[in-house]
Design an enzyme around this catalytic site. Structure first.
Site, PDB file in Angstrom:
ATOM      1  N   GLU A  85      11.369   5.155   2.386  1.00 14.75           N
ATOM      2  CA  GLU A  85      11.908   4.160   1.732  1.00 14.75           C
ATOM      3  C   GLU A  85      12.783   3.332   2.640  1.00 14.75           C
ATOM      4  OE1 GLU A  85      13.869   6.026  -1.524  1.00 14.75           O
ATOM      5  OE2 GLU A  85      12.350   6.041  -2.752  1.00 14.75           O
ATOM      6  N   GLU A 145       6.453  27.512   6.808  1.00 16.92           N
ATOM      7  CA  GLU A 145       8.044  27.352   6.753  1.00 16.92           C
ATOM      8  C   GLU A 145       8.272  28.478   7.732  1.00 16.92           C
ATOM      9  OE1 GLU A 145      10.498  29.738   3.288  1.00 16.92           O
ATOM     10  OE2 GLU A 145       9.551  27.722   2.737  1.00 16.92           O
TER      11      GLU A 145
END
Length: 309
Positions: free
Chosen positions: A92, A123
């Site tokens: 954004e 992860e």
């Protein structure tokens, strides 16, 4: 028995996102209205936890802006929910602040596909983060934000250790006290959200807190860099009809001009709100307004505060 009638249970002092609470032991028996109340209560608590971490968040803004002003990049590291929240924040920045896409990067454990499809095992690899950082040549001007609710995700930890060794500014955002992520970061941001309504579901309180912290950091950094003027997104690029109208209204507000005058200036400025504003306030043509802004490092406030030509 619903949430409204359930007596409060005091959680232990070292409660984490993985802990279970007696308060929620009968969650499936709650009414829907009580579920909403209970879940929203957690969201309020998440924001309170972010507020308690305001000092290191402010430090991250100030030090982050210093690095990015030297040409650095904002690079996010995360896995699972944390990585997806980071991806949203990074994505954004270009439309909101005209921040270059190549300077807002997310490294997600498991790669881009993991944004939409879980890759939980990824992860556990520190090397994946190291390889990702090496592939983009992380350097001393970069700002690396590692996120992990547990504070012990190897991918985020390994990435911050490697980036710090390269001289980059490292920021660790985590939700469980004692997480090693805070130990390996230059700036440690513990947002202690505690027990989740659904034990271990960090997309809830922990996720809300992480997004709120990122909102503060990324927006604060952009403000410090001069990408905001009088509370308006003056770096925004008007790429659709709605944004074009918003841009004209910004120019009209900033220059105290009529809508049609502002629109004409914005058209001449090829959609640049800052150039159009400088043209109208300083009485300059497009090229002179652009030169004025360039001399001020693109900072509209600085350009307008100088002597009028």
């Amino acid at each position: 028995m619903g949430a409204a009638k359930q007596p409060r249970k005091r959680d232990v002092s070292m409660s984490t996102t993985e802990s279970a609470s007696l308060r929620y032991a009968t969650l499936e028996d709650w009414s829907s209205s009580d579920l909403v109340a209970g879940i929203l209560e957690g969201q309020y608590a998440a924001i309170a936890a972010v507020q308690a971490a305001s000092a290191p968040i402010a430090e991250a803004i100030d030090r982050g802006a210093e690095h990015l002003a030297r040409g650095g990049r904002l690079i996010y590291l995360g896995a699972g929910t944390s990585g997806r929240i980071a991806t949203q924040d990074a994505s954004e920045l270009p439309p909101t602040f005209n921040w270059p896409y190549e300077r807002a990067i997310t490294l997600m454990a498991g790669g881009k596909d993991a944004v939409f499809h879980a890759a939980e095992g990824a992860e556990d690899s520190e090397q994946l983060a190291i390889d990702g950082l090496d592939s983009i040549n992380v350097s001393e001007n970069d700002v690396i934000i590692g996120l992990a609710a547990s504070g012990r995700t190897p991918y985020a930890i390994g990435g911050l250790v490697h980036a710090r060794a390269k001289g980059a500014l490292t920021i660790g955002i985590f939700n469980n006290r004692g997480g090693r992520l805070g130990e390996v970061a230059d700036i440690s941001i513990l947002i202690e959200t505690g027990i989740e309504v659904l034990s271990g579901s960090t997309r809830m309180k922990a996720g809300t807190a992480q997004k709120a912290a990122l909102n503060c950091i990324s927006t604060g950094v952009m403000i410090r860099l001069g990408f905001v003027y009088r509370g308006l997104m003056v770096e925004m690029r008007p790429t659709n009809v709605k944004l074009q109208d918003r841009a004209v209204k910004m120019v009209a507000t900033l220059a105290d001009a009529e809508y049609d005058v502002a629109k004409s200036a914005l058209d001449t400025a090829e959609g640049s709100i800052k150039v159009a504003t400088a043209m109208l306030i300083l009485g300059l043509d497009r090229d002179a307004a652009q030169q004025r802004l360039s001399a001020a490092g693109g900072n509209l406030r600085a350009a307008l505060q100088g002597p009028k030509d």
